[in-house]
Design an enzyme around this catalytic site. Structure first.
Site: not given
Ligand code: AHR
Length: 503
Positions: A173, A306
């Site tokens: 990110e 994610e």
């Molecule tokens: O999964 C929780 C968080 O969500 C992670 O650390 C981040 O990459 C995303 O914003």
């Protein structure tokens, strides 16, 4: 009656097992208390890893594990997590509750966990606050077999042989917690950093992943590919080449300020949440279309590393720990997304639900020495039959359901694959709260000889607790009958099913 047409001779794409992957971050009780309790714990463990959790994950066939973050990855300095545990540096976990991280779970422990699980390794590098040298030396430490400062250090720390790093991400990110960068700036950093992620073992090449977009940030994808994809087709350490581009999308019932409860919700919130998870289809399709322009041969995987539900944290728990319960609604969300990933398996090569234990849409929850498997766990177990199969062409009649215009969604989803033994696997979800659906699956080109099935179903907010751990679990599912190329069955409302068909 809903017609489900399967072309059992038309194989479309390979379903990478990693599509059913997982993510473990130093966040809340995911690592500490979730998978790792330390060698001296009273909780049964092997080299510090909880035996109950490891056994459950093996049974679910976990294919790959991502670590150490997430946002944590961009403030993680790997050298603080090696050597004698008593001497390891303590740090503040600034992203997740400001707690002290004692670094007792580091590279050796992660690799040991993956060894016990028998899964592939996905290590996330630090671009946000780490140097090129630090990243380069980490890769050398983990994977170099000869004589070098880092391989000697690894040996000194008790591990003679190098490990295999299957995937390595250059940051996380970077448009947000990983550095708040512009796509142009990150593209340059990607080209720079990935150059020093060396492949020391030509037989076990590391797949290098670039930070991709969040949700519908198509401009990010376009810029990254434009600036980095100039040496396509070269599987060596060519400047700018990437093996994967990541995508993050979380399903929230409402929004980031008021997410919504994990367990207390009404019919409208059921449909609203499920409708929102279908955005995943749009995002995959549109990002893939951009990727197709640069990479028509589909050498770069879209890695949805994610995804999952994100609710308000459970009352009374640390807000920075992201602990939430998991109901039949989550089971449906898992089933819908895993079907979607199968359908897009020509481009989606990995997906990692967030997160493994005790965080967000976890497959396992723990409390002290207790452990429960969540409804999501049982869906992953059912879908594991798709791993390493070939996706078959299939289509299903559907109708649109939902309570309000903006929250409309299809009542059913499906995907079909064929395994190496020629068995056909059908998975299907029924999103309706109250209507069952009679299905006729027609397998063109095959004669059905036998069918076995499993189902996950219950009332909409049913979930497993430490006192009642078996409210939701998978059970046998019987089809109504089969003849020639046709199977008839009824999928109940709020359910996920998997059929194994012998032809
Ligand atoms: O999964 C929780 C968080 O969500 C992670 O650390 C981040 O990459 C995303 O914003």
């Amino acid at each position: 009656m809903y017609r489900h047409i399967i072309n059992s001779t038309k194989k479309l794409s390979h379903i990478n097992p990693e599509i059913q992957g997982h993510f473990s971050e130093h966040l809340g009780r995911c690592i500490y208390g979730g998978v790792y309790v330390g060698e001296n714990s009273d909780i049964p463990n092997v080299n510090g890893m909880r035996t109950d959790v490891v056994e459950a994950l093996k049974e679910m066939k976990i294919p790959v594990l991502r670590w150490p973050g997430g946002c944590f990855a961009d403030e993680y300095h790997w050298m603080d997590g090696i050597g004698d545990k008593a001497d390891r540096k303590k740090m503040i976990n600034t992203n997740w509750g400001g707690v002290v991280e004692d670094n007792s779970f580091g590279t050796h422990e992660f690799m040991e966990l993956c060894r016990q699980l028998g899964c592939k390794t996905y290590v996330n590098g630090n671009v946000g606050s780490g140097t090129v040298r630090e990243m380069s030396e980490w890769v050398e430490y983990m994977t170099f077999d000869g004589v070098s400062p880092m391989s000697e250090l690894r040996k000194k720390n008790g591990h003679e042989d190098p490990w295999t790093v299957d995937y390595f991400a250059i940051g996380n990110e970077t448009w947000g917690c990983g550095g708040n960068m512009s796509p142009e700036y990150y593209s340059d950093l990607y080209r720079h950093y990935q150059t020093f992620v060396k492949n020391y073992n030509p037989d076990k090449k590391i797949k290098r992943l670039a930070v991709g977009p969040s949700d519908k940030d198509y401009a990010w994808t376009e810029t990254l590919l434009k600036r980095c994809y100039e040496r396509a087709g070269s599987w060596n350490n060519a400047h700018g080449f990437m093996d994967g581009l990541t995508l993050h999308y979380y399903t929230l019932p409402y929004n980031w300020d008021k997410k919504g409860s994990a367990t207390i919700f009404n019919d409208k919130e059921w449909y609203m949440t499920l409708a929102k998870t279908f955005y995943m289809e749009e995002y995959i399709t549109k990002h893939s279309a951009i990727m197709d322009r640069y990479d028509p041969e589909k050498q770069i995987g879209l890695m949805v590393d994610e995804w999952g539900t994100w609710y308000d944290v459970e009352e009374g728990t640390n807000p920075g720990f992201l602990y939430q319960q998991n109901t039949i609604r989550d089971a449906l969300i898992a089933g819908i997304n895993l079907n979607l990933f199968n359908k897009h398996s020509d481009r989606v090569k990995m997906a990692n639900i967030a997160q493994l234990v005790n965080v967000l849409q976890a497959v396992i929850l723990t409390e002290g020495d207790k452990m429960v498997k969540t409804p999501t766990y049982y869906v992953f177990k059912l879908y594991s039959a798709h791993q390493d199969n070939e996706l078959l062409e299939s289509s299903l009649d559907i109708k649109t359901i939902g309570l309000e215009d903006e929250y409309k969604l299809p009542n059913l989803t499906e995907s079909v694959s064929v395994n190496k033994d020629g068995k056909i696997i059908i998975t299907m979800t029924n999103q309706s709260l109250d209507e069952s659906a009679e299905i006729e699956s027609v397998l063109h080109g095959s004669v059905v000889k036998g069918v076995t099935g499993r189902i996950v179903t219950e009332k909409m907010n049913a979930h497993n607790t430490f006192d009642n751990p078996d409210v939701v679990k998978d059970a046998a599912f019987e089809v109504t009958g089969f003849e020639n190329d046709t199977i008839k069955y009824t999928i109940p409302p709020r359910s996920v099913i998997a059929l194994e068909v012998t032809v």
